[in-house]
Design an enzyme around this catalytic site. Structure first.
Site, PDB file in Angstrom:
ATOM      1  N   THR A  46       6.620   7.078  -0.471  1.00 20.29           N
ATOM      2  CA  THR A  46       5.940   5.976  -1.136  1.00 20.29           C
ATOM      3  C   THR A  46       5.922   6.252  -2.637  1.00 20.29           C
ATOM      4  OG1 THR A  46       3.661   6.837  -1.237  1.00 20.29           O
ATOM      5  CG2 THR A  46       4.416   5.968   0.893  1.00 20.29           C
ATOM      6  N   CYS A  47       5.298   5.361  -3.384  1.00 15.09           N
ATOM      7  CA  CYS A  47       5.248   5.563  -4.837  1.00 15.09           C
ATOM      8  C   CYS A  47       4.371   6.758  -5.205  1.00 15.09           C
ATOM      9  CB  CYS A  47       4.748   4.303  -5.534  1.00 15.09           C
ATOM     10  SG  CYS A  47       3.080   3.782  -5.060  1.00 15.09           S
ATOM     11  N   SER A 108      -5.322   7.680  -0.119  1.00 12.84           N
ATOM     12  CA  SER A 108      -4.548   6.884  -1.076  1.00 12.84           C
ATOM     13  C   SER A 108      -5.176   6.931  -2.469  1.00 12.84           C
ATOM     14  CB  SER A 108      -4.469   5.425  -0.613  1.00 12.84           C
ATOM     15  OG  SER A 108      -3.809   5.329   0.621  1.00 12.84           O
ATOM     16  N   GLU A 113      -6.055   1.044   0.421  1.00  7.40           N
ATOM     17  CA  GLU A 113      -4.936   0.120   0.207  1.00  7.40           C
ATOM     18  C   GLU A 113      -4.135  -0.027   1.500  1.00  7.40           C
ATOM     19  OE1 GLU A 113      -1.572   0.916   0.029  1.00  7.40           O
ATOM     20  OE2 GLU A 113      -1.621   3.091   0.092  1.00  7.40           O
ATOM     21  N   GLN A 115      -0.931  -1.121   1.915  1.00  7.29           N
ATOM     22  CA  GLN A 115       0.523  -0.947   1.901  1.00  7.29           C
ATOM     23  C   GLN A 115       0.975   0.246   2.727  1.00  7.29           C
ATOM     24  OE1 GLN A 115       0.983  -1.339  -2.579  1.00  7.29           O
ATOM     25  NE2 GLN A 115       2.988  -2.052  -1.917  1.00  7.29           N
ATOM     26  N   GLN A 119       4.376   1.138   5.038  1.00 10.93           N
ATOM     27  CA  GLN A 119       5.252   2.259   4.698  1.00 10.93           C
ATOM     28  C   GLN A 119       5.418   3.216   5.882  1.00 10.93           C
ATOM     29  OE1 GLN A 119       2.843   3.180   1.339  1.00 10.93           O
ATOM     30  NE2 GLN A 119       4.121   2.043  -0.109  1.00 10.93           N
ATOM     31  N   GLY A 188      11.434  -6.358 -10.829  1.00  8.37           N
ATOM     32  CA  GLY A 188      11.509  -5.848  -9.463  1.00  8.37           C
ATOM     33  C   GLY A 188      10.915  -6.863  -8.502  1.00  8.37           C
ATOM     34  N   ALA A 189      11.653  -7.184  -7.456  1.00 13.23           N
ATOM     35  CA  ALA A 189      11.192  -8.217  -6.516  1.00 13.23           C
ATOM     36  C   ALA A 189      11.059  -7.673  -5.099  1.00 13.23           C
ATOM     37  CB  ALA A 189      12.145  -9.406  -6.536  1.00 13.23           C
ATOM     38  N   GLY A 190      10.823  -6.367  -4.991  1.00 17.38           N
ATOM     39  CA  GLY A 190      10.524  -5.785  -3.691  1.00 17.38           C
ATOM     40  C   GLY A 190       9.068  -6.013  -3.335  1.00 17.38           C
TER      41      GLY A 190
END
Length: 416
Positions: A46-47, A108, A113, A115, A119, A188-190
């Site tokens: 992940t980021c 997190s 969160e 997301q 993931q 960015g369009a993810g």
């Protein structure tokens, strides 16, 4: 045995995490290397974290979790240990406890969160496609997803569920005068780009431009939000027109550096705020040295996380019981699986011995078919009763490995 190694926002700075960050297309090759050396594996990338989970199965030699880090370093072309950030290494029951906490959102950067659940699903999907899943890992990730959902539905942690992209827009609100009136650019369009654009729209920003290296994605996101798509080749012009730039691409290197910023400034001189939620980063840190420019990255979002420390601690307490219970249940299931080969070997050994003795006795006594059937049923019942207690002991043993070793010696069997 389960082993894991990872690095996250809790243990390393962004520039250190970038060195071991993995793109989606890199993961199958890394999993193939792990499978050849150690066992089936899963990568959670992940980021804010890179984590590797491996099930070594019934291999004779134990594999130290540190070996996972060494192999990751070699895969990324890094010198071990000099160029590698400090990884946390986990073994045995530590592994489900950690992963279930991660899936629950308490680990997190942005508390709760959501997301992370997506993931974890993606990590499961990639491992399945790479044929790197076994029953232990599949169950581990599915239980992580179930635990994460329970945590959000049964505790207050769900009340704080915001995305990293949404938190980035909240950070922008502190630094961009009159956010609704600003001109925003999303690069960015993810998934992260979609969440950022939606958060901007939800906070009243009307002028949103979207660009991406994949034109179709940018156009699709722009149509969805009523924003304006811009070809990626016109990135400098798009930056020039923007007051706020949120970047979230999956590019392997910087997209915006001092040179591109100078091109933008040649078109329009104005204060600009960059918020970079990509890993690796999209914005070269040198951009922050330019006049009238502020650059924020994921490490700067740590401040938002720290500000919520009190409610994080409260939520952690609420979620802890769910996580611990799920981890104990998984450990019990895995222990049962560890005993399964020994149970199978004992049952097969008893069946072979019984069959030989039935054949010999039937032949010596010259039994007819009816007599042979009675002998067969009687011997099967005796074996079943004799094995009941030993097999029950194996299934319920707290230490399945030690119990299996003892029973193998007692019955003179080996695992397959």
């Amino acid at each position: 045995m389960l082993i894991a190694a990872g690095v996250s926002h809790r243990t390393a700075r962004l520039d250190d995490r970038e060195r071991v960050a993995l793109r989606r297309d890199e993961v199958p090759a890394l999993l193939a290397r792990y499978r050849a050396l150690y066992g089936n594996g899963v990568v959670l990338a992940t980021c804010n974290r890179t984590e590797v989970y491996v099930h070594t199965g019934h291999r004779a030699a134990e594999v130290p979790a540190q070996e996972l880090v060494r192999e990751l370093a070699a895969f990324k072309g890094l010198t071990f240990p000099e160029d590698v950030p400090d990884f946390y290494c986990l073994e045995g029951s530590q592994v489900p406890q950690h992963l279930f906490s991660v899936a629950s959102g308490v680990d997190s950067m942005i508390l709760g969160e959501g997301q992370i659940l997506g993931q974890v699903r993606e990590a499961l999907s990639i491992a399945a496609e790479a044929k790197s899943l076994d029953a232990a890992l599949s169950r581990l990730l599915h239980e992580a997803l179930r635990t994460g959902k329970r945590a959000r539905s049964e505790t207050p942690i769900g009340r704080y569920a915001v995305s990293v992209s949404s938190a980035a827009v909240d950070l922008a609100r502190e630094h961009v005068p009159s956010l609704p009136d600003c001109r925003a650019l999303v690069v960015g369009a993810g998934a992260a780009g979609v969440l950022a654009a939606r958060a901007l729209r939800d906070r009243g920003v009307q002028q949103i431009t979207v660009t991406s290296r994949t034109r179709e994605r940018a156009e699709g996101l722009a149509e969805y939000l009523g924003a304006c798509p811009v070809p990626f080749e016109q990135l400098a012009s798009a930056v020039a027109a923007a007051d706020l730039i949120v970047t979230s691409s999956s590019a392997p290197g910087f997209l915006i550096g001092p040179e591109l910023l100078e091109q933008a400034r040649a078109i329009r001189i104005a204060p600009r705020t960059f918020i970079d939620v990509a890993v690796p980063r999209d914005v070269d840190p040198r951009v922050s040295e330019c006049d009238d420019v502020r650059v924020f990255d994921l490490d700067d979002l740590q401040g938002l996380s720290a500000a919520n420390l009190e409610r994080r601690q409260q939520a952690t307490g609420d979620v802890g019981a769910i996580v611990s219970g799920a981890a104990l249940a998984y450990d019990a299931w895995l222990d049962g699986r560890r005993a399964a080969p020994t149970i199978k070997a004992i049952v097969e050994r008893a069946a072979d011995v019984r069959q030989l003795e039935v054949e010999r006795t039937a032949r010596d006594l010259r039994l007819d078919a009816a007599g042979r059937e009675k002998l067969d049923k009687m011997s099967a019942a005796i074996v079943k009763k004799l094995l009941h207690e030993p097999l029950l002991y194996l299934r319920d043993a707290d230490d399945a490995e030690s119990a299996s070793e003892l029973m193998r010696r007692v019955f003179g069997v080996e695992d397959d």
